[in-house]
Design an enzyme around this catalytic site. Structure first.
Site, mmCIF file in Angstrom:
data_model
loop_
_atom_site.group_PDB
_atom_site.id
_atom_site.type_symbol
_atom_site.label_atom_id
_atom_site.label_comp_id
_atom_site.label_asym_id
_atom_site.label_seq_id
_atom_site.Cartn_x
_atom_site.Cartn_y
_atom_site.Cartn_z
ATOM 1 N N ASN A 1 0.809 -1.235 0.000
ATOM 2 C CA ASN A 1 0.000 0.000 0.000
ATOM 3 C C ASN A 1 0.834 1.272 0.000
ATOM 4 O OD1 ASN A 1 0.705 -0.644 2.676
ATOM 5 N ND2 ASN A 1 -0.947 0.624 3.458
ATOM 6 N N GLY B 1 1.993 -6.168 7.288
ATOM 7 C CA GLY B 1 1.068 -6.777 6.336
ATOM 8 C C GLY B 1 -0.208 -7.178 7.042
ATOM 9 N N THR C 1 -1.394 -13.185 7.778
ATOM 10 C CA THR C 1 0.011 -13.471 7.432
ATOM 11 C C THR C 1 0.882 -13.318 8.671
ATOM 12 O OG1 THR C 1 -0.479 -12.410 5.312
ATOM 13 C CG2 THR C 1 1.807 -13.012 5.708
ATOM 14 N N GLU D 1 3.480 -5.503 12.334
ATOM 15 C CA GLU D 1 2.562 -4.370 12.135
ATOM 16 C C GLU D 1 1.441 -4.865 11.239
ATOM 17 O OE1 GLU D 1 3.027 -1.630 13.737
ATOM 18 O OE2 GLU D 1 5.027 -2.129 14.443
ATOM 19 N N CYS E 1 -3.171 1.771 6.119
ATOM 20 C CA CYS E 1 -3.558 1.034 7.329
ATOM 21 C C CYS E 1 -4.146 1.983 8.374
ATOM 22 C CB CYS E 1 -2.368 0.280 7.887
ATOM 23 S SG CYS E 1 -0.920 1.327 8.099
ATOM 24 N N GLU F 1 7.370 0.424 15.836
ATOM 25 C CA GLU F 1 8.408 0.994 14.990
ATOM 26 C C GLU F 1 8.559 2.463 15.359
ATOM 27 O OE1 GLU F 1 6.895 -0.035 11.014
ATOM 28 O OE2 GLU F 1 8.179 -1.803 11.078
#
Ligand code: NDP
Length: 480
Positions: free
Chosen positions: A150, A226, A230, A248, A282, A461
């Site tokens: 994205n 992602g 996943t 994340e 996101c 992060e």
């Protein structure tokens, strides 16, 4: 047709088995380049190169690694326009957006961490007379960095920059759906002569190349951004090996609007927080909760403005929304609109694909969509759609707003609009979310912790958080 290469041990190389994947331009629906379909053998070569490069990279002074990061940042700046066009072509996002947000931010990620690592320090504790403890922070080893489609270069470099700054070597895999700017980054690393093996970029599918990377016993930590499913799969493989992980993941963010807000500012920002990048950020707010006193006013104004948002060729300056990133994702979003209708949702705007003419006639476009009349527990309000689709729901009290906001399995970001300072602080405290924006959205400061709670992820992060993640603390206690 352009074939992009892997970047392994300082060289641009073809995948060993010679297999490639089609890379589509979502604006036209046509294949425009080929991506290496890398296998375990390519991934293993990259990991080996990263292992061999580790000691000499880790042994550099922080200031020397900082200089390399600055050179990469400068390399991005020198090719800004080319990178912006590549990002728009790969992803379908408006070129003006790639030019003003994605690529400048990728440049800033390296710039920021080149500065941060110069100022990074560790703690020292005077425990008693004659006893001192200090903390050594050492690079961990080979970092596996995996990112989504994205915000391709923006999120790819958000991991790579702190990993390298802290002294790790990196094997990175971009999303196979948007690989082009990662490839151009590898060209930049070759141009500036980054030491071989320090950064390796392997292209390919998640379930093959990605899986080979995170399954390897020779990587030392994983930084992943992602989807939640996943992330869960990666955690199952990596956690039993006791390796550091930062995940994340997805979100279903609330945008909570109280009737005492600055209406005009809120409306302008809500258009962006709902539909920027076709809703594929996101941090976009996909559940808009509005206090009943202004529900009708908001609904009318929002619907009117959204109906005027232009969906068009990403290369045109006046396109507010571009194309959806891929055909499967386009179909997924349209299927969610059908689910919303079956659940009793009323479509107030959009709700359909957009068909453009000429070169763009086979591209994947969806009109910005507003849905009303759904309860909080339905699939539309629980599952991440990750497209230009929002729901609107009224609420009466602050308590009700908090309950609605917290009623999903996710907790990535929330936006709150109010002019009541005490209420703003109360909600900032009560809403279950890693990031809270009050009377603003996507106002980023790279020093702040970035990440989510609940099923939106584990770890943070940004700023020192990332440098702490990419280093291993060691306590040394001395009695003298
Ligand atoms: P995916 O989880 O499908 O893929 C993310 C990355 O993981 C891709 O590079 C993918 O490769 C790779 N991958 C897939 N399967 C595996 C595997 N088994 N092992 C290793 N790697 C694998 O997410 P999307 O790319 O669809 O991105 C959208 C999602 O990302 C949304 O849920 C969104 O909310 C989330 N996101 C979260 C952010 C955050 O900061 N919390 C920021 C941005 C997005 P490939 O593409 O080749 O399959």
């Amino acid at each position: 047709m352009k074939k992009i290469s892997n970047y392994i041990n300082g060289k641009l190389v073809a995948p060993k088995e010679g297999q490639y994947i089609d890379n589509y331009n979502p604006a036209t629906g046509k294949v425009y380049s080929l991506i290496p379909n890398s296998t375990k053998s390519d991934v293993d070569d990259a990991i080996q190169a990263a292992k061999e490069a580790f000691n000499s990279w880790a042994d550099l002074r922080n200031t020397e690694r900082a200089d390399w990061l600055e050179k990469i940042s400068q390399g991005i700046e020198n090719r800004m326009e080319e990178l912006a066009l590549a990002e728009s072509t790969d992803n379908g996002k408006p070129l003006w957006l790639a030019r003003s947000v994605d690529i400048p931010r990728a440049k800033d990620n390296f710039k920021f961490y080149s500065t941060a690592i110069r100022h990074y320090s560790s703690e020292s504790h005077q425990t008693a007379e004659g006893v001192i403890n200090y903390t050594l922070r050492k690079p961990v080893g080979v970092a596996a960095c995996i990112s989504p489609w994205n915000l391709p270069l923006y999120l790819f470099t958000w991991k790579i920059a702190p990993a390298l700054a802290a002294g790790n070597t990196v094997v990175a895999k971009p999303s196979e759906i948007t690989p082009m700017t990662a490839y151009l980054l590898s060209e930049i690393c070759v141009e500036i002569g980054l030491p071989a093996g320090v950064l390796n970029i392997v292209h390919g599918l998640g379930h093959s190349a990605g899986n080979a990377l995170i399954s390897s016993d020779d990587i030392d930590l994983v930084s992943f951004t992602g989807g939640t499913a996943t992330g869960a799969h990666i955690a199952k493989i990596v956690a039993p090996k006791f390796k550091k992980m930062s995940l994340e993941l997805g979100g279903k963010n609330p945008n909570i609007i109280f009737d005492d807000c600055d209406f005009d500012k809120m409306l302008k920002t809500t258009l962006n927080s709902s539909f920027a990048n076709q809703g594929q950020i996101c941090l976009c707010g996909s559940r808009i909760l509005i206090q009943r006193g202004i529900y009708q006013k908001f609904k009318e104004a929002f619907v009117e403005k959204v109906k005027k948002m232009k969906v068009g060729n990403p290369l045109n300056e006046d396109s507010r929304l571009g194309a959806i990133v891929s055909k499967p994702h386009y179909e997924k979003i349209l299927s969610y609109i059908e689910i919303a209708k079956e659940e009793g949702g009323k479509i107030l705007a959009g709700g359909h694909a957009v068909h453009l003419d000429g070169e763009q006639s086979e591209g994947w476009y969806i009109a910005p969509t507003i849905i009303e009349g759904l309860d909080q527990q339905c699939r539309t309000n629980q599952e991440e759609i990750f497209g230009p689709v929002v729901t609107i729901q009224p609420f009466d009290t602050e308590e009700e707003a908090i309950t609605l906001a917290n009623s999903t399995e996710y907790g990535l970001a929330a936006t709150i609009w109010t002019s009541d300072l005490s209420r703003a602080h109360r909600l900032g405290n009560e809403v279950e979310s890693g990031i809270i924006w009050i009377n603003c959205w996507l106002l980023r400061d790279l020093r702040t912790p970035f990440g989510g709670v609940k099923n939106s992820g584990v770890g943070r992060e940004g700023g020192w958080e990332a440098l702490n993640f990419f280093t291993e603390p060691k306590n040394v206690c001395i009695k003298y």
